[in-house]
Design a protein around this motif. Structure first.
Motif, PDB file in Angstrom:
ATOM      1  N   LEU A  90      36.306  -9.012 -46.506  1.00 52.93           N
ATOM      2  CA  LEU A  90      37.477  -8.773 -45.498  1.00 52.93           C
ATOM      3  C   LEU A  90      37.168  -9.734 -44.268  1.00 52.93           C
ATOM      4  O   LEU A  90      38.052  -9.415 -43.395  1.00 52.93           O
ATOM      5  CB  LEU A  90      37.519  -7.448 -45.143  1.00 52.93           C
ATOM      6  N   ASP A  91      35.888 -10.446 -44.104  1.00 54.76           N
ATOM      7  CA  ASP A  91      35.261 -11.081 -43.155  1.00 54.76           C
ATOM      8  C   ASP A  91      35.929 -12.743 -43.536  1.00 54.76           C
ATOM      9  O   ASP A  91      35.481 -13.301 -42.496  1.00 54.76           O
ATOM     10  CB  ASP A  91      34.326 -10.946 -42.531  1.00 54.76           C
ATOM     11  N   LEU A  92      36.636 -13.243 -44.493  1.00 54.92           N
ATOM     12  CA  LEU A  92      36.519 -14.573 -44.556  1.00 54.92           C
ATOM     13  C   LEU A  92      37.428 -15.510 -43.623  1.00 54.92           C
ATOM     14  O   LEU A  92      36.967 -16.519 -43.632  1.00 54.92           O
ATOM     15  CB  LEU A  92      37.169 -14.702 -46.175  1.00 54.92           C
ATOM     16  N   VAL A  93      38.338 -14.698 -43.044  1.00 51.85           N
ATOM     17  CA  VAL A  93      39.183 -15.498 -42.106  1.00 51.85           C
ATOM     18  C   VAL A  93      38.096 -15.788 -40.811  1.00 51.85           C
ATOM     19  O   VAL A  93      38.032 -16.794 -40.488  1.00 51.85           O
ATOM     20  CB  VAL A  93      40.389 -14.641 -41.500  1.00 51.85           C
ATOM     21  N   ARG A  94      37.333 -14.684 -40.417  1.00 51.41           N
ATOM     22  CA  ARG A  94      36.563 -15.069 -38.984  1.00 51.41           C
ATOM     23  C   ARG A  94      35.318 -16.001 -39.507  1.00 51.41           C
ATOM     24  O   ARG A  94      34.873 -16.544 -38.688  1.00 51.41           O
ATOM     25  CB  ARG A  94      36.258 -13.677 -38.551  1.00 51.41           C
ATOM     26  N   ARG A  97      36.363 -19.289 -39.426  1.00 53.48           N
ATOM     27  CA  ARG A  97      36.365 -19.883 -37.891  1.00 53.48           C
ATOM     28  C   ARG A  97      34.746 -20.118 -37.519  1.00 53.48           C
ATOM     29  O   ARG A  97      34.558 -21.017 -36.754  1.00 53.48           O
ATOM     30  CB  ARG A  97      36.948 -18.521 -37.122  1.00 53.48           C
ATOM     31  N   TYR A  98      33.976 -19.249 -37.985  1.00 55.65           N
ATOM     32  CA  TYR A  98      32.542 -19.732 -37.559  1.00 55.65           C
ATOM     33  C   TYR A  98      32.025 -20.848 -37.891  1.00 55.65           C
ATOM     34  O   TYR A  98      31.335 -21.682 -37.432  1.00 55.65           O
ATOM     35  CB  TYR A  98      31.724 -18.555 -38.085  1.00 55.65           C
ATOM     36  N   TYR A  99      32.486 -21.290 -39.363  1.00 59.47           N
ATOM     37  CA  TYR A  99      31.799 -22.315 -40.127  1.00 59.47           C
ATOM     38  C   TYR A  99      32.484 -23.404 -39.200  1.00 59.47           C
ATOM     39  O   TYR A  99      31.890 -24.531 -39.017  1.00 59.47           O
ATOM     40  CB  TYR A  99      32.494 -22.225 -41.554  1.00 59.47           C
ATOM     41  N   GLN A 100      34.032 -23.305 -38.838  1.00 61.46           N
ATOM     42  CA  GLN A 100      34.466 -24.382 -38.065  1.00 61.46           C
ATOM     43  C   GLN A 100      33.696 -24.697 -36.914  1.00 61.46           C
ATOM     44  O   GLN A 100      33.461 -25.931 -36.476  1.00 61.46           O
ATOM     45  CB  GLN A 100      35.926 -23.950 -37.938  1.00 61.46           C
ATOM     46  N   GLY A 101      33.278 -23.693 -36.251  1.00 58.64           N
ATOM     47  CA  GLY A 101      32.579 -24.070 -35.153  1.00 58.64           C
ATOM     48  C   GLY A 101      31.255 -24.690 -35.076  1.00 58.64           C
ATOM     49  O   GLY A 101      30.912 -25.446 -34.646  1.00 58.64           O
TER      50      GLY A 101
END
Length: 283
Positions: A90-94, A97-101
């Motif tokens: 359930l945390d794939l979206v965030r 985001r962390y990967y992007q950062g």
């Protein structure tokens, strides 16, 4: 732990949902280029760098690192990170985001003054489930203005979530549909009936990997490493839990009973060779 009591899935039974086969297949530059062309529907995309699998990124030692499944740059120096996520979390979206950062933080060398030098980037997550429950094969996210949906932010960042079980066949290319169906099945008849030369190329690479004795040995070695790492993590977790419990009990005896650290350790029968460690933690 006895590894002989555990059995890995045979190499011949793996699909692209399995990390080992996915990584080994995507390490082939031509194949990864084919996959990106299919997903982005861009026949002109060409890779500038060889794909890297299990590439680790960390900004500072005390922050969590990431280990990317596949990483490469194209001829425009756009960064691609493609992840195969078989388990529904359930945390794939965030997580994306962390990967992007972390990816962004690694792209600008010291001394670069303009953020316009930041590479475009695309994070792709392939899943055998519908993360957004809209029955789509592909969900592409590009930041846009909430008040005016026609106004895009154009910050160069794109995130794509692919669902192998979509139903909107008419809204995507037949090639992408066939590829996503193939990911979880490796259905040879699907490849034979497809008009996609890229899909045939991917399938040929998969067959070469499965037929290779060298790959069979590598697969077993990787499996054993994962099992051992998992067991090591459990043991470290148990040790941390024991240490935390003992430390809490020591503090309770010191605070509520008025014992000195030495008296509290004696009461809890803390081994002599561990007492110095607990004294430092109590300080």
């Amino acid at each position: 732990m006895n590894l002989t009591t555990l059995k890995p899935k045979p190499l011949k039974d793996l699909t692209l949902l399995d990390k080992f086969l996915f990584d080994e297949t995507m390490e082939n530059s031509d194949v990864y280029e084919d996959v990106l062309q299919i997903i982005l529907e861009d026949d002109h995309l060409r890779l500038l760098t060889e794909p890297e699998t299990e590439k680790e990124l960390r900004t500072v030692p005390w922050l969590r690192s990431i280990r990317m499944d596949v990483f490469a740059l194209d001829q425009e120096k756009t960064v691609y990170n493609t992840e195969m996520q078989a388990e529904k979390k359930l945390d794939l979206v965030r997580r994306s985001r962390y990967y992007q950062g972390l990816i962004d933080s690694s792209l600008l060398p010291s001394g670069i003054t303009s953020y316009n030098s930041l590479n475009n980037s695309c994070i792709i997550m392939i899943t055998p489930f519908d993360l957004f429950d809209r029955k789509r094969y592909r969900y592409t996210f590009i930041p846009c203005c909430k008040e005016d949906k026609t106004l895009e932010l154009n910050d160069g960042a794109m995130r794509i979530f692919l669902n192998t079980k979509g139903t909107n066949d008419h809204e995507i290319s037949p090639e992408l549909r066939d590829f996503l169906h193939y990911v979880g099945s490796l259905d040879e008849s699907l490849v034979e009936n497809s008009n996609s030369e890229r899909l045939k190329n991917i399938h040929a690479c998969v067959n070469r990997i499965k037929a290779s004795e060298e790959m069979g040995v590598k697969y077993m070695q990787k499996w054993e490493e994962r099992v051992l790492d998992r067991e090591k993590g459990r043991e470290e977790g148990r040790e941390e839990g024991r240490l935390s419990t003992t430390l809490e009990n020591l503090r309770n005896l010191m605070t509520n009973v008025g014992m000195t650290p030495e008296q509290a350790m004696a009461a809890l029968s803390v081994p002599h060779d561990e007492q110095e460690k607990y004294l430092k933690l109590l300080q």
